[in-house]
Motif scaffolding. Sequence first.
Motif, PDB file in Angstrom:
ATOM      1  N   THR A   1       0.856  -1.202   0.000  1.00  0.00           N
ATOM      2  CA  THR A   1       0.000   0.000   0.000  1.00  0.00           C
ATOM      3  C   THR A   1       0.886   1.244   0.000  1.00  0.00           C
ATOM      4  O   THR A   1       1.625   1.485   0.948  1.00  0.00           O
TER       5      THR A   1
ATOM      6  N   ASP B   1       1.616   5.339  -0.014  1.00  0.00           N
ATOM      7  CA  ASP B   1       0.946   6.510   0.556  1.00  0.00           C
ATOM      8  C   ASP B   1       0.445   7.414  -0.562  1.00  0.00           C
ATOM      9  O   ASP B   1      -0.723   7.785  -0.592  1.00  0.00           O
TER      10      ASP B   1
ATOM     11  N   ARG C   1      -3.100   5.131  -0.965  1.00  0.00           N
ATOM     12  CA  ARG C   1      -4.043   5.907  -0.158  1.00  0.00           C
ATOM     13  C   ARG C   1      -4.460   7.201  -0.844  1.00  0.00           C
ATOM     14  O   ARG C   1      -5.611   7.592  -0.812  1.00  0.00           O
ATOM     15  N   TYR C   2      -3.479   7.887  -1.426  1.00  0.00           N
ATOM     16  CA  TYR C   2      -3.763   9.198  -2.046  1.00  0.00           C
ATOM     17  C   TYR C   2      -3.309   9.178  -3.490  1.00  0.00           C
ATOM     18  O   TYR C   2      -2.174   8.769  -3.783  1.00  0.00           O
TER      19      TYR C   2
END
Length: 466
Positions: free
Chosen positions: A220, A222, A252-253
């Motif tokens: 994952t 960031d 995530r972003y």
Amino acid sequence: MSVQIYNTLTRKKEPLETVQPGKVNMYVCGPTVYNYIHIGNARVFVFFDVVRRYLQYKGYDVKYVQNFTDVDDKLIRTANEEGTTVPEVAERYIRAYFEDMDALGVRRADVHPRATEHIPDMIEAIRELIDKGWAYERDGDVYYRALKKDDYGKLSHQAIADLKAGARIEVNERKEHPLDFALWKKAKPGEIKWDSPWGEGRPGWHIECSVMSRKYLGETLDIHAGGKDLCFPHHENEIAQSEALTGKPFARYWMHNEFINMGGEKMSKSLGNIVTVYDLRKRYPARVIRYFLISAHYRNPIQFSEEVIDQLKNGLERIDNAWFNLRHRMTAATEGSADPAVKEQLNTLTAQFEAAMDDDMNTANALSVLFEAVKLVNETVAQPVVTLGTLEALKEWMTTFGGEILGLIELEGEDTLDREIEALIEERQKARKRRDFARADAIRDQLAAMGILLEDTPQGVRWRRK
Ligand SMILES: Nc1ncnc2c1ncn2[C@@H]1O[C@H](COP(=O)(O)OP(=O)(O)OP(=O)(O)O)[C@@H](O)[C@H]1O
Ligand SMILES: [Zn+2]
């Protein structure tokens, strides 16, 4: 204040909450290296360089990865046209990329992985996708079943129905569905190729980024970033593959920058309306180009305009002059600590700069704050009495915000030209002392030819660019 980032995935500004506190793992899709990069491509690399620098300033340990796509149809075509090979084309433009980016002050990524150096990892990922039922082989090609994943389309927010109906989607008899995309492409005669369980061929573009980002940054990420044209299909497909493989959220972003436009259209190699960084560097100092690229908020388009760049040249000169005057004034300052009033003004400027950048990396507003600081520097150095402490506080502010974060101030040790000029000035002073005026005049002429003007001031000789 925490950093807020506009997330394409949720279409909202959100506070940055990273997987591991204090650490940011960031992946930016790099160039396809079959040509010199244009000023539109450069917007991505310069802007995210500023994002990285700002996050470091905020105390994050940033790991930054940016790939090179060094095999694809366009590289193959270029190599064929030239009668060279794909690796030769790639090598040439990777070198050119670094030259352009070094000039623009873009710091090297922690890792610059190349697709061709990760083929076994990609084959492994494709094999796993087939085993788990996400992908299928057809006559030497491998395709991903796009619609098998319920949330396919979640990044680009396009209704799957739209996509199904989309006339632009290529129809290919071999695919089960037009939206399925290639993970592995069978080699055509004469093409560069690698062995695989499905025969000779090469990986598709999307799997490249899924595999390399996971290898260097984990399952994952960031922040995953690129120009907005990458949102669909590239990033959507990266999500599909990666999440199918790991069962975890891929990033995530998602940050996407707007385009540099030319004549109302996206500057793009395929349209042919490009200005390369390489050519523009012949006409403008690289820092002006950098300034131009961050002069607008990254989610606003920028119209390419040499007139605008010309105006920015004046702005950069204001920064340079203030920076020079500040350092020069230090040679004739009074001992003493920093003036509390100046310190307070600097604290306010810091708060304003951070507010701008914390608010979805608003470089345009951050630049206005830098110019406020330039004003403060100019006012302060014009005072008859200034303490060294005050000048040092100003210098530190300019170094951090104008230099370390925005990359617009040439920090000490970075500008060999400045050192050369200063050495010539010193030599001229010595010549004058020994009354060798012919030599002193010759040096003055030499400096004039370099565009450097000399002025005698009570603190000694100072110079500035014409
Ligand atoms: N005009 C533009 N303005 C801003 N970003 C751009 C522009 N054109 C391409 N990019 C971005 O540049 C990065 C490098 O991508 P790449 O080398 O694949 O270029 P590209 O998209 O093939 O360029 P082109 O569209 O000119 O063929 C990508 O993140 C892409 O989104
Ligand atoms: Zn990518």
